[in-house]
Design an enzyme around this catalytic site. Structure first.
Site, PDB file in Angstrom:
ATOM      1  N   HIS A 180      -6.602  -5.551   3.028  1.00  0.00           N
ATOM      2  CA  HIS A 180      -5.421  -4.928   3.618  1.00  0.00           C
ATOM      3  C   HIS A 180      -4.796  -5.928   4.600  1.00  0.00           C
ATOM      4  O   HIS A 180      -5.503  -6.447   5.475  1.00  0.00           O
ATOM      5  CB  HIS A 180      -5.797  -3.691   4.434  1.00  0.00           C
ATOM      6  N   GLU A 228     -12.317   3.646  -1.127  1.00  0.00           N
ATOM      7  CA  GLU A 228     -11.547   4.517  -2.010  1.00  0.00           C
ATOM      8  C   GLU A 228     -11.361   3.905  -3.400  1.00  0.00           C
ATOM      9  O   GLU A 228     -11.515   4.600  -4.405  1.00  0.00           O
ATOM     10  CB  GLU A 228     -10.180   4.780  -1.342  1.00  0.00           C
ATOM     11  N   HIS A 246     -10.262  -5.659  -2.459  1.00  0.00           N
ATOM     12  CA  HIS A 246      -8.921  -5.842  -1.916  1.00  0.00           C
ATOM     13  C   HIS A 246      -8.970  -6.064  -0.410  1.00  0.00           C
ATOM     14  O   HIS A 246      -9.898  -5.619   0.262  1.00  0.00           O
ATOM     15  CB  HIS A 246      -8.013  -4.652  -2.246  1.00  0.00           C
ATOM     16  N   ASP A 301       0.863  -1.185   0.000  1.00  0.00           N
ATOM     17  CA  ASP A 301       0.000   0.000   0.000  1.00  0.00           C
ATOM     18  C   ASP A 301       0.899   1.235   0.000  1.00  0.00           C
ATOM     19  O   ASP A 301       1.857   1.307   0.768  1.00  0.00           O
ATOM     20  CB  ASP A 301      -0.917  -0.007   1.243  1.00  0.00           C
ATOM     21  N   ILE A 302       0.601   2.177  -0.874  1.00  0.00           N
ATOM     22  CA  ILE A 302       1.454   3.355  -1.041  1.00  0.00           C
ATOM     23  C   ILE A 302       1.307   4.340   0.134  1.00  0.00           C
ATOM     24  O   ILE A 302       2.172   5.197   0.331  1.00  0.00           O
ATOM     25  CB  ILE A 302       1.144   4.037  -2.407  1.00  0.00           C
TER      26      ILE A 302
HETATM   27  P1  AMP Z   1      -9.880   1.457   0.516  1.00  0.00           P
HETATM   28  O1  AMP Z   1     -10.483   1.392  -0.874  1.00  0.00           O
HETATM   29  O2  AMP Z   1     -10.617   2.398   1.408  1.00  0.00           O
HETATM   30  O3  AMP Z   1      -9.703   0.091   1.136  1.00  0.00           O
HETATM   31  O4  AMP Z   1      -8.409   2.069   0.364  1.00  0.00           O
HETATM   32  C1  AMP Z   1      -7.625   1.866  -0.791  1.00  0.00           C
HETATM   33  C2  AMP Z   1      -6.180   1.702  -0.420  1.00  0.00           C
HETATM   34  O5  AMP Z   1      -5.435   1.616  -1.625  1.00  0.00           O
HETATM   35  C3  AMP Z   1      -5.595   2.867   0.392  1.00  0.00           C
HETATM   36  O6  AMP Z   1      -4.979   2.370   1.573  1.00  0.00           O
HETATM   37  C4  AMP Z   1      -4.575   3.500  -0.565  1.00  0.00           C
HETATM   38  O7  AMP Z   1      -3.426   3.982   0.097  1.00  0.00           O
HETATM   39  C5  AMP Z   1      -4.232   2.329  -1.479  1.00  0.00           C
HETATM   40  N1  AMP Z   1      -3.806   2.763  -2.804  1.00  0.00           N
HETATM   41  C6  AMP Z   1      -4.460   3.596  -3.641  1.00  0.00           C
HETATM   42  N2  AMP Z   1      -3.752   3.745  -4.785  1.00  0.00           N
HETATM   43  C7  AMP Z   1      -2.632   2.993  -4.654  1.00  0.00           C
HETATM   44  C8  AMP Z   1      -1.500   2.736  -5.486  1.00  0.00           C
HETATM   45  N3  AMP Z   1      -1.379   3.298  -6.695  1.00  0.00           N
HETATM   46  N4  AMP Z   1      -0.540   1.914  -5.032  1.00  0.00           N
HETATM   47  C9  AMP Z   1      -0.655   1.337  -3.801  1.00  0.00           C
HETATM   48  N5  AMP Z   1      -1.689   1.536  -2.976  1.00  0.00           N
HETATM   49  C10 AMP Z   1      -2.668   2.361  -3.384  1.00  0.00           C
END
Ligand code: AMP
Length: 132
Positions: A95, A88, A93, A29-30
């Site tokens: 975590h 988001e 996905h 995760d970035i």
């Molecule tokens: P959520 O959809 O609320 O579970 O959160 C999406 C997760 O994806 C967040 O923790 C972001 O930091 C992560 N994220 C979004 N874009 C990227 C990316 N390009 N590379 C890695 N992680 C990402």
């Protein structure tokens, strides 16, 4: 339009990759809440995790289990926590978050700021412990 995660899988957007097979993909995760925070995703683009075919969801969890074991070896921690949100990014996905206390899995606190070198080293050390 393809989700940002599909674009990562396709190599159109860079990521710190940990592993992939024909159905699943894992990467850092970035915006990590703790060191080693990673995401495990199905290659099939489905928004909501619990809309996945039950067999695919089961296999995703088995893939995540392998990543979690490697992650626990790479990051000295008590447990690997697991969280599902998806508010988001509309691509299912999971975590996986190394944790020693509840505070390590708190999404409200400021995210860790890591350098490219730190991300690269972390992905490499997780990959090194993988038994796929
Ligand atoms: P959520 O959809 O609320 O579970 O959160 C999406 C997760 O994806 C967040 O923790 C972001 O930091 C992560 N994220 C979004 N874009 C990227 C990316 N390009 N590379 C890695 N992680 C990402």
């Amino acid at each position: 339009m393809a989700s940002i995660f599909t674009r990562i899988i396709n190599g159109e957007i860079p990521c710190y990759k940990i592993a992939e097979d024909d159905r699943f993909f894992a990467f850092l995760d970035i915006n990590p809440v703790s060191k080693g925070h990673c995401l495990v995703i199905p290659k099939q683009e489905t928004d909501y995790l619990f809309d996945l075919d039950p067999a695919l969801l089961g296999s995703l969890m088995q893939f995540a289990q392998k990543i979690a074991k490697a992650l626990k070896q790479a990051e000295d921690c008590k447990r690997i926590g697991i969280t599902v949100m998806g508010l988001e990014v509309p691509h299912a996905h999971i975590h996986l978050i190394p944790m020693n206390s509840e505070a390590d899995i708190d999404f409200h606190k400021p995210k860790l700021q890591l350098t490219q070198e730190e991300f690269t080293a972390m992905a490499a050390s997780i990959t090194q412990n993988l038994l796929l």
